[in-house]
Design an enzyme around this catalytic site. Structure first.
Site, PDB file in Angstrom:
ATOM      1  CG  ASP A 205       5.513  10.191  -4.865  1.00 24.06           C
ATOM      2  OD1 ASP A 205       6.624  10.330  -5.388  1.00 24.06           O
ATOM      3  OD2 ASP A 205       5.019  11.011  -4.067  1.00 24.06           O
TER       4      ASP A 205
ATOM      5  CD  GLU B  44     -10.279  -5.559  -8.228  1.00 26.02           C
ATOM      6  OE1 GLU B  44     -10.669  -4.767  -9.126  1.00 26.02           O
ATOM      7  OE2 GLU B  44     -10.359  -5.292  -7.011  1.00 26.02           O
TER       8      GLU B  44
HETATM    9  C1  GLC Z   1       8.942  11.474  -4.342  1.00 26.01           C
HETATM   10  C2  GLC Z   1       9.220  12.005  -5.727  1.00 26.01           C
HETATM   11  C3  GLC Z   1       9.603  13.450  -5.632  1.00 26.01           C
HETATM   12  C4  GLC Z   1       8.450  14.216  -5.037  1.00 26.01           C
HETATM   13  C5  GLC Z   1       8.014  13.621  -3.695  1.00 26.01           C
HETATM   14  C6  GLC Z   1       6.668  14.134  -3.250  1.00 26.01           C
HETATM   15  O1  GLC Z   1      10.065  11.426  -3.565  1.00 26.01           O
HETATM   16  O2  GLC Z   1      10.208  11.216  -6.349  1.00 26.01           O
HETATM   17  O3  GLC Z   1       9.969  13.997  -6.862  1.00 26.01           O
HETATM   18  O4  GLC Z   1       8.810  15.554  -4.851  1.00 26.01           O
HETATM   19  O5  GLC Z   1       7.917  12.216  -3.740  1.00 26.01           O
HETATM   20  O6  GLC Z   1       5.638  13.619  -4.038  1.00 26.01           O
END
Ligand code: GLC
Ligand code: CA
Length: 561
Positions: A205, A257
């Site tokens: 993310d 790993e």
């Molecule tokens: C990314 C995710 C989204 C989320 C954001 C914060 O863009 O796809 O859904 O709200 O990160 O974690």
């Protein structure tokens, strides 16, 4: 030459809260996913990426984690997570979890402790700074940084600690301080614990936002529009800083790993563990996440250009040509038409199923890794939900400034709930997602009777059947999983054609993206392997030539004779 599994796989995104509810509380859960794995086997994808299901107050539907090592009770237990991995592996599916490394929830015990004083043991686990003092003694944040969406400041004031903390995404998602050795080792150990459980990798993310400029230099001001939202500054000192590339390499080392050394016979469910980055930037930047100097980093990065591209032969051709130049083999482009944050692709093309079929054909036959978002395979569409009714936290920031009448007409959906409605398994009121007398956490789309897995399964002309045929072809075809793609010129302006080949096989894909019939000339004859429209024909034209006749918005995969 045998290629790593992640060069030839296809990925299906499961959004757990909306996929399948096994216990009738209106909320999707891990046993629900396990119960529907056979759908994914029938569909023919190689891997699933599961959006976060970890402990969370769910203010950002799981992207605000309060404990990385436990599962949110409404989604199940750690045992359920283990079962998910095992049951997927038993069916030959790989599993990617979603790693939110940048921030936690403000309800995470680490943050509560960190916020409680400037001297507690976790005081530096988050990015805390003193502010500046403005005219008249006004309290100002340390610098001018805006949050990722630029709707708010990147800094939030804490009365408790009388300091500012960094929150790159939303105010309740404080950024972890990745310069702190304890944060790194704790997070890497978390990653190891999932790897030890058998997960095949991670979707990362907002990976480019993890480390900012350590001297806190201001971002340059500049007005522009990106993804339909106004931006007031360039994220020069907040996004894609050198430290993030180093972190990609460090995280790769952790995954390695757990990867058996080359030459080890492939064990089902084991193999190379991979990293798929949600990163934004120009190609040089994205490539640097994959390899920085001599160091390997992420295996794959999302290329998001197709999410917003206008449906046209010329536009798509330009993008494909660009991806081929920017991500030449052994680099793999990724193709993404939709996800849990963006408009459904069918809605983007005005609900025209013929266009969705053309897009499906391209997605499954291009070089690289296709990513399918749940429901895309049955043609799910956006379901309009007003900003003020949203569960999604982003509309809350917009509702006061943006009149609903304007929001309603925007092509880019700002309320992400609209693309997160329950997966439509059947035509029943609860769409087979939850019992009919239970209200699901988000309303079901009105088109459940025409768009559902059960009905489309038995219909050879459905979008689902097309996806199954295409993904099966892709998995079986050396040409489609091969490393070469050549764009073929066409006399017809709205035709996009390309050839996929490897030593033993050659396939030609011809797509007509125009609103009128079109013809495309080929040398020799060809057999139709898959066609999106039954009227597509190949006629011998004489002189060793043939003509492919395509209906408006149709596509065909051909095997040259
Ligand atoms: C990314 C995710 C989204 C989320 C954001 C914060 O863009 O796809 O859904 O709200 O990160 O974690
Ligand atoms: Ca449930």
């Amino acid at each position: 030459m045998s290629r790593p599994w992640w060069h030839t796989t296809s990925i299906y995104q499961v959004y757990p809260r909306s996929f399948a509810d096994s216990n009738g509380d209106g909320i999707g859960d891990l046993p629900g996913i396990v119960g529907h794995l056979d759908h994914l086997v029938d569909l023919g994808v190689g891997a699933i990426w599961v959006s976060p299901f970890f402990a969370s107050p769910q203010r950002d539907i799981g992207y605000d984690i309060s404990d990385y090592r436990s599962v949110a009770p409404e989604y199940g237990t750690l045992d359920d997570a283990r079962t998910l991995i095992d049951e997927a592996h038993r069916r030959g599916l790989r599993v990617l979890f979603d790693l939110v490394l940048n921030h936690t929830s403000d309800q995470h015990a680490w943050f509560r402790e960190s916020r409680s004083s400037r001297t507690n043991p976790k005081a530096d686990w988050y990015v805390w700074h003193d502010g500046r003092v403005g005219s008249g003694g006004r309290r100002l944040p340390p610098n001018n940084w805006r949050s990722e969406l630029q709707l708010t400041k990147a800094w939030q004031w804490s009365d408790e600690r009388e300091q500012w903390y960094l929150a790159t995404f939303l105010p309740f998602q404080p950024d972890l301080n990745w310069r702190h050795p304890d944060v790194r080792s704790e997070m890497f150990d978390t990653v190891r614990s999932w790897l030890a459980m058998g997960v095949d990798g991670f979707r990362l993310d907002i990976f480019g936002s993890i480390m900012q400029d350590d001297q806190l230099r201001d971002n340059p001001r500049r007005l522009d529009l990106s993804f339909g939202l106004p931006r007031v500054q360039q994220p020069t000192n907040t996004l894609n800083t050198d430290d993030n590339f180093t972190l990609a390499g460090d995280l790769r080392a952790v995954c390695d790993e757990f990867t058996p050394p080359p030459g080890t016979p492939e064990i089902p469910g084991a193999g190379e563990r991979i990293l798929l980055g949600e990163v934004f930037g120009p190609a040089e930047t994205l490539r640097r996440y994959v390899r920085d100097g001599e160091r390997d980093g992420l295996h794959l990065v999302f290329l998001f250009d197709f999410l917003t591209a206008t449906y046209s032969a010329a536009g798509y051709r330009r993008l494909i040509e660009r991806f081929e130049v920017e991500f030449p083999d052994p680099l793999q482009p990724t193709y993404v038409l939709e996800n849990h944050d963006r408009t459904r692709s069918l809605s983007r093309v005005g609900g025209d199923l013929a266009k969705a079929r053309v897009l499906a054909t391209m997605l499954c036959t291009l070089r690289g890794v296709p990513v399918v978002y749940q429901g895309q395979e049955i043609g799910m569409t956006n379901r309009y939900i007003p900003l003020r009714e949203a569960d999604d936290p982003i509309p809350g920031l917009l509702a006061r400034r943006l009149p609903e009448a304007v929001n309603r007409r925007l092509p880019e959906r700002l309320n992400r709930d609209e693309v997160r409605t329950p997966m439509q398994w059947t035509a029943a009121p609860g769409v087979g997602f939850c019992p009919d007398d239970v209200a699901p956490w988000l309303p079901v789309n009105d088109n459940r009777s025409e768009r559902n897995v059960a009905d489309q399964s038995g219909d050879p002309s459905s979008l689902l059947s097309l996806y199954r045929t295409l993904l099966a072809l892709r998995a079986a075809s050396p040409a489609l999983s091969g490393s070469s793609l050549h764009i073929v010129d066409s006399d017809a302006e709205e035709v996009l054609a390309y050839e996929r080949s490897d030593g033993e096989e050659r396939l030609l894909v011809v797509a007509n993206l125009g609103a009128r019939r079109a013809e495309h000339a080929i040398t020799g004859g060809a057999d139709i392997v898959v066609a999106t429209d039954p009227s597509i024909t190949v006629r011998v034209a004489g002189g060793g030539r043939s003509t492919v006749r395509l209906a408006a918005n149709s596509a065909v995969v051909l095997r040259p004779a």
